[in-house]
Design an enzyme around this catalytic site. Structure first.
Site, mmCIF file in Angstrom:
data_model
loop_
_atom_site.group_PDB
_atom_site.id
_atom_site.type_symbol
_atom_site.label_atom_id
_atom_site.label_comp_id
_atom_site.label_asym_id
_atom_site.label_seq_id
_atom_site.Cartn_x
_atom_site.Cartn_y
_atom_site.Cartn_z
ATOM 1 N N ASN B 241 0.830 -1.207 0.000
ATOM 2 C CA ASN B 241 0.000 0.000 0.000
ATOM 3 C C ASN B 241 0.860 1.252 0.000
ATOM 4 O OD1 ASN B 241 0.079 1.230 2.909
ATOM 5 N ND2 ASN B 241 -0.074 -0.971 3.187
ATOM 6 N N CYS B 242 0.349 2.287 -0.632
ATOM 7 C CA CYS B 242 1.156 3.503 -0.779
ATOM 8 C C CYS B 242 0.345 4.765 -0.940
ATOM 9 C CB CYS B 242 2.089 3.355 -1.972
ATOM 10 S SG CYS B 242 1.215 3.082 -3.516
#
Lengths: 145, 426
Positions: B241-242
């Site tokens: 995730n980012c």
């Protein structure tokens, strides 16, 4: 606050189904409508993010219960144009947790500014995809039994 | 469980015909690395660049930051269940390359931030500006779906980090640190008078660009479980995730989790660090109830006195955070929660989407809505296509002089909720 009951599976007491919860997807995301309406009940509204949250809030106020978190996803309510949630279809006494969750989501809208005119079609498509994957993860849980 | 960490300090990186580490300098063959990355048929091309602290370079959109490590002795290998077989890790000997990272960048979706500035005010907000970054920009094949591209870039980063880590296997570390914890029974006997403390580590688990993996398992599908504190140092937990980059944990943060390291530092002195508990942050409310019930149950079964709970993200995870806190406190166990805040640009709005009187010990990592002006930098690795439009954008975002007025939520790690951040209060 009453004990909170989540989940949408039937549970059985004395060999009788005493409660069969059924859910609907409430969404303003056309991709969710297109991909899910053959498998699930989908209520689609062509409207903005705040408006769809308000539609969901009105349902909560008449006793429909949230089954997913309305602030799902790291793209905040003011930053994405799309939101989909899972709710019970039937009406119950108003669920206070659902009231708090949806109210807090509507309040969060004010903290972020969204300018849909600045996004091209690819970005809008990706917003739809992200929202769809978020609700899909919930459907996987909801449909696992 | 005992893990010896050997730290090898990297002073510079240079592209070369041969990959090796010599006198603290990393030489990388881009041909070799490219061949490795392009084994994945979903990727069409990859380019490499080096960004050093102080250079006028902006890296964006950042997907993940990874510290190269290699297993030297003991069971398993780094990134178990993903790069290595799924053996339980966290014991034996592992080497880490300090002072550098592999950074993966790529425009996976058409709105995406994640900024690492290597100089200027932006650099002050991200711990990754202090590293020499080997940046990989991966280009997918045409007509690829975002989730396929995300996975390809995620795996490419781990492969590259494992490849570079392997170069250190026969080296002698510059520094060695031994981490050791006992079994439950041994710990009780050894430290009968010390408070029993665990770490409840909440992992993002909501969908595309919002996922975390534990031994290769999507964290959406785990029940809360216990790890030895050293397992994360071998890459047992990795990031997928980012978005909203300020409060997401890149893999580097899982490998170097400061809560784990600080608790280990105090283990046997002021506390008995019993274990590391991982749990998730699913979208489905019944999953939240199940997971928070289970974390509280595990804490009770372990007879804990205190728990530190960290969350990852804002909004949906706030509910998990407060559920965990309330239920653990209801078992008579003290909690301290770590979060960040979305308090509006003026800092006057409600910081969290949920709250409870039981959450009476809170550590904040800062207000993600805080505005910062990032000056124009000479070089961009990646693309600035969308940075002006998300995460606190306004009509003033792109200024005449090329600088950007943005909220710090665009900066990778700015308000990291395990405390891997540079912000503090005076």
């Amino acid at each position: 606050m009453p004990d909170m009951v989540f989940g949408c599976r039937p549970f059985i007491v004395m060999e009788e189904v005493v409660r069969l919860e059924d859910y609907i997807i409430v969404t303003n995301n056309p991709l969710v409508r297109d991909r899910e309406e053959s498998r699930h009940a989908v209520e689609y509204h062509e409207t903005g993010i705040r408006e769809i949250l308000e539609i969901i809030r009105n349902k909560v106020h008449v006793g429909q219960r949230l089954l997913t978190h309305p602030l799902s996803g790291s793209v905040k309510p003011g930053e994405t144009p799309y939101k989909s949630v899972l709710m019970t279809r039937g009406k119950e006494p108003v669920d206070l947790m659902s009231v708090e969750l949806i109210q807090s989501a509507i309040e969060a809208c004010g903290k972020f500014s969204f300018k849909s005119e600045e996004y091209d079609e690819r970005a809008m498509r990706d917003f739809r995809i992200i929202d769809w994957t978020l609700i899909s993860s919930a459907l996987e849980s909801a449909d696992s039994f | 469980m005992k893990l010896e960490m050997g730290y090898i300090h990297i002073s510079d990186i240079e592209f070369s015909s041969e990959s090796k580490i010599e006198n603290g300098k990393l030489y990388v063959s881009t041909d070799a690395l490219k061949a490795l990355v392009l084994e994945d048929e979903k990727l069409k091309d990859v380019s490499f660049d080096i960004a050093r602290p102080g250079e006028s370079v902006r890296i964006t959109p950042v997907k993940d930051v990874i510290e190269p490590r290699v297993k030297v002795e003991g069971k398993g290998g780094v990134f178990p269940g993903i790069i290595s077989k799924v053996d339980t890790v966290g014991s034996g000997k592992t080497y880490a390359l300090k002072g550098m990272a592999v950074v993966t960048a790529g425009k996976i979706v058409g709105f995406q931030e994640g900024v690492i500035d290597m100089t200027g005010p932006g650099a002050d907000y991200t711990p990754f500006s202090k590293l020499i970054n080997l940046v990989m920009v991966c280009e997918p094949v045409d007509e690829i779906e975002p989730h396929e591209y995300e996975k390809a870039v995620r795996i490419a980063g781990f492969k590259a980090a494992a490849y570079i880590g392997e170069l250190a296997k026969s080296l002698t570390p510059d520094e060695t640190k031994v981490y050791e914890t006992e079994t439950i029974k041994e710990g009780m006997a050894k430290y009968p008078d010390l408070p029993r403390v665990a770490y409840v580590h909440m992992l993002q688990s909501q969908g595309l660009l919002h996922d975390t993996y534990v031994y290769g398992v999507d964290a959406k599908q785990i029940l809360p479980t216990m790890l030895n504190p050293t397992e994360c140092m071998d890459g047992a937990i990795v990031s997928g995730n980012c978005v909203s980059a300020c409060d997401k944990n890149p893999t580097y943060v899982h490998q170097n989790n400061p809560v784990v390291h600080d608790l280990l530092e105090e283990h046997g002195k002021t506390i008995n660090f019993v274990c590391h508990i991982v749990t998730n942050e699913n979208v489905y409310l019944a999953d939240k109830q199940r997971s928070s019930d289970w974390t509280a149950k595990l804490c009770k079964m372990l007879d804990l006195d205190g728990v530190i709970v960290s969350q990852e993200g804002f909004g949906n995870p706030d509910t998990d955070l407060i559920m965990n806190c309330k239920k653990i406190e209801a078992e008579g166990i003290k909690t301290v929660i770590i979060t960040d805040e979305y308090a509006g640009r003026d800092g006057k709005s409600q910081s969290l989407a949920d709250a409870d009187a039981a959450a009476d010990a809170v550590v904040t990592a800062g207000n993600a809505n805080q505005v910062v002006v990032l000056p124009k930098l000479d070089k961009v690795i990646g693309t600035l296509d969308y940075i002006t439009k998300i995460a606190g954008a306004s009509e003033n975002t792109l200024r005449e002089d090329g600088s950007l007025e943005v909220e710090i939520q665009v900066i990778t790690g700015a308000t990291n909720e395990v405390g891997f951040t540079t912000l503090s209060a005076r």
